[in-house]
Design a protein around this motif. Structure first.
Motif, PDB file in Angstrom:
ATOM      1  N   ALA A   5     -10.898   1.798  -0.243  1.00  0.00           N
ATOM      2  CA  ALA A   5      -9.549   2.223  -0.609  1.00  0.00           C
ATOM      3  C   ALA A   5      -8.597   1.025  -0.638  1.00  0.00           C
ATOM      4  O   ALA A   5      -7.776   0.913  -1.558  1.00  0.00           O
ATOM      5  CB  ALA A   5      -9.048   3.288   0.366  1.00  0.00           C
ATOM      6  N   LEU A   6      -8.694   0.147   0.339  1.00  0.00           N
ATOM      7  CA  LEU A   6      -7.826  -1.042   0.349  1.00  0.00           C
ATOM      8  C   LEU A   6      -8.100  -1.925  -0.855  1.00  0.00           C
ATOM      9  O   LEU A   6      -7.168  -2.431  -1.495  1.00  0.00           O
ATOM     10  CB  LEU A   6      -8.022  -1.834   1.648  1.00  0.00           C
ATOM     11  CG  LEU A   6      -7.406  -1.232   2.900  1.00  0.00           C
ATOM     12  CD1 LEU A   6      -7.858  -2.000   4.136  1.00  0.00           C
ATOM     13  CD2 LEU A   6      -5.888  -1.241   2.808  1.00  0.00           C
ATOM     14  N   ILE A   7      -9.372  -2.131  -1.169  1.00  0.00           N
ATOM     15  CA  ILE A   7      -9.734  -2.984  -2.302  1.00  0.00           C
ATOM     16  C   ILE A   7      -9.160  -2.422  -3.607  1.00  0.00           C
ATOM     17  O   ILE A   7      -8.749  -3.185  -4.482  1.00  0.00           O
ATOM     18  CB  ILE A   7     -11.271  -3.139  -2.386  1.00  0.00           C
ATOM     19  CG1 ILE A   7     -11.753  -4.044  -1.243  1.00  0.00           C
ATOM     20  CG2 ILE A   7     -11.702  -3.700  -3.740  1.00  0.00           C
ATOM     21  CD1 ILE A   7     -13.256  -4.082  -1.082  1.00  0.00           C
ATOM     22  N   SER A   8      -9.097  -1.108  -3.714  1.00  0.00           N
ATOM     23  CA  SER A   8      -8.606  -0.505  -4.958  1.00  0.00           C
ATOM     24  C   SER A   8      -7.122  -0.794  -5.205  1.00  0.00           C
ATOM     25  O   SER A   8      -6.644  -0.621  -6.327  1.00  0.00           O
ATOM     26  CB  SER A   8      -8.845   1.011  -4.947  1.00  0.00           C
ATOM     27  OG  SER A   8      -7.953   1.667  -4.056  1.00  0.00           O
ATOM     28  N   ILE A  48       0.849  -1.192   0.000  1.00  0.00           N
ATOM     29  CA  ILE A  48       0.000   0.000   0.000  1.00  0.00           C
ATOM     30  C   ILE A  48       0.888   1.247   0.000  1.00  0.00           C
ATOM     31  O   ILE A  48       1.751   1.403   0.862  1.00  0.00           O
ATOM     32  CB  ILE A  48      -0.941   0.039   1.230  1.00  0.00           C
ATOM     33  CG1 ILE A  48      -1.810  -1.215   1.280  1.00  0.00           C
ATOM     34  CG2 ILE A  48      -1.779   1.306   1.231  1.00  0.00           C
ATOM     35  CD1 ILE A  48      -2.789  -1.353   0.151  1.00  0.00           C
ATOM     36  N   ASP A  49       0.674   2.120  -0.972  1.00  0.00           N
ATOM     37  CA  ASP A  49       1.388   3.392  -1.048  1.00  0.00           C
ATOM     38  C   ASP A  49       0.651   4.423  -0.195  1.00  0.00           C
ATOM     39  O   ASP A  49      -0.531   4.679  -0.421  1.00  0.00           O
ATOM     40  CB  ASP A  49       1.458   3.852  -2.505  1.00  0.00           C
ATOM     41  CG  ASP A  49       2.119   5.205  -2.627  1.00  0.00           C
ATOM     42  OD1 ASP A  49       1.391   6.211  -2.781  1.00  0.00           O
ATOM     43  OD2 ASP A  49       3.358   5.260  -2.559  1.00  0.00           O
ATOM     44  N   SER A  99      -4.932   9.734  -0.484  1.00  0.00           N
ATOM     45  CA  SER A  99      -5.618  10.484  -1.546  1.00  0.00           C
ATOM     46  C   SER A  99      -6.940   9.815  -1.907  1.00  0.00           C
ATOM     47  O   SER A  99      -7.952  10.480  -2.124  1.00  0.00           O
ATOM     48  CB  SER A  99      -4.740  10.588  -2.787  1.00  0.00           C
ATOM     49  OG  SER A  99      -3.626  11.393  -2.531  1.00  0.00           O
ATOM     50  N   LYS A 100      -6.929   8.487  -1.980  1.00  0.00           N
ATOM     51  CA  LYS A 100      -8.158   7.744  -2.270  1.00  0.00           C
ATOM     52  C   LYS A 100      -9.188   7.975  -1.165  1.00  0.00           C
ATOM     53  O   LYS A 100     -10.373   8.202  -1.451  1.00  0.00           O
ATOM     54  CB  LYS A 100      -7.842   6.253  -2.424  1.00  0.00           C
ATOM     55  CG  LYS A 100      -9.030   5.385  -2.685  1.00  0.00           C
ATOM     56  CD  LYS A 100      -9.600   5.639  -4.059  1.00  0.00           C
ATOM     57  CE  LYS A 100     -10.698   4.636  -4.369  1.00  0.00           C
ATOM     58  NZ  LYS A 100     -11.335   4.897  -5.647  1.00  0.00           N
TER      59      LYS A 100
END
Length: 66
Positions: A61-64, A10-11, A17-18
């Motif tokens: 956000a994690l799923i993305s 994860i960045d 931002s997401k």
């Protein structure tokens, strides 16, 4: 305040931002945790619905990233 460490891959800036795009503002980690976690404040008069909405945004956000 809750401090949540990212899973591998994860960045930090992209993740925060997401979340921002989903209406949630969190802060980055500090010191040795910079880029490895985010900080989420939850003091004050918040409702169960707000908590669920934020957890849902974190999930989205994690799923993305996968």
């Amino acid at each position: 305040l809750s401090n949540l460490i990212y899973p591998d891959g994860i960045d930090d800036l992209a993740f925060r931002s997401k979340l921002y795009d989903l209406g949630v503002v969190v802060a980055g980690g500090l010191g040795p945790y910079a880029g490895r976690m985010f900080r989420m404040g939850h003091m004050g008069n918040i409702t169960q619905h707000e908590i669920v909405a934020v957890l849902s945004a974190i999930e989205q956000a994690l799923i993305s990233f996968w």
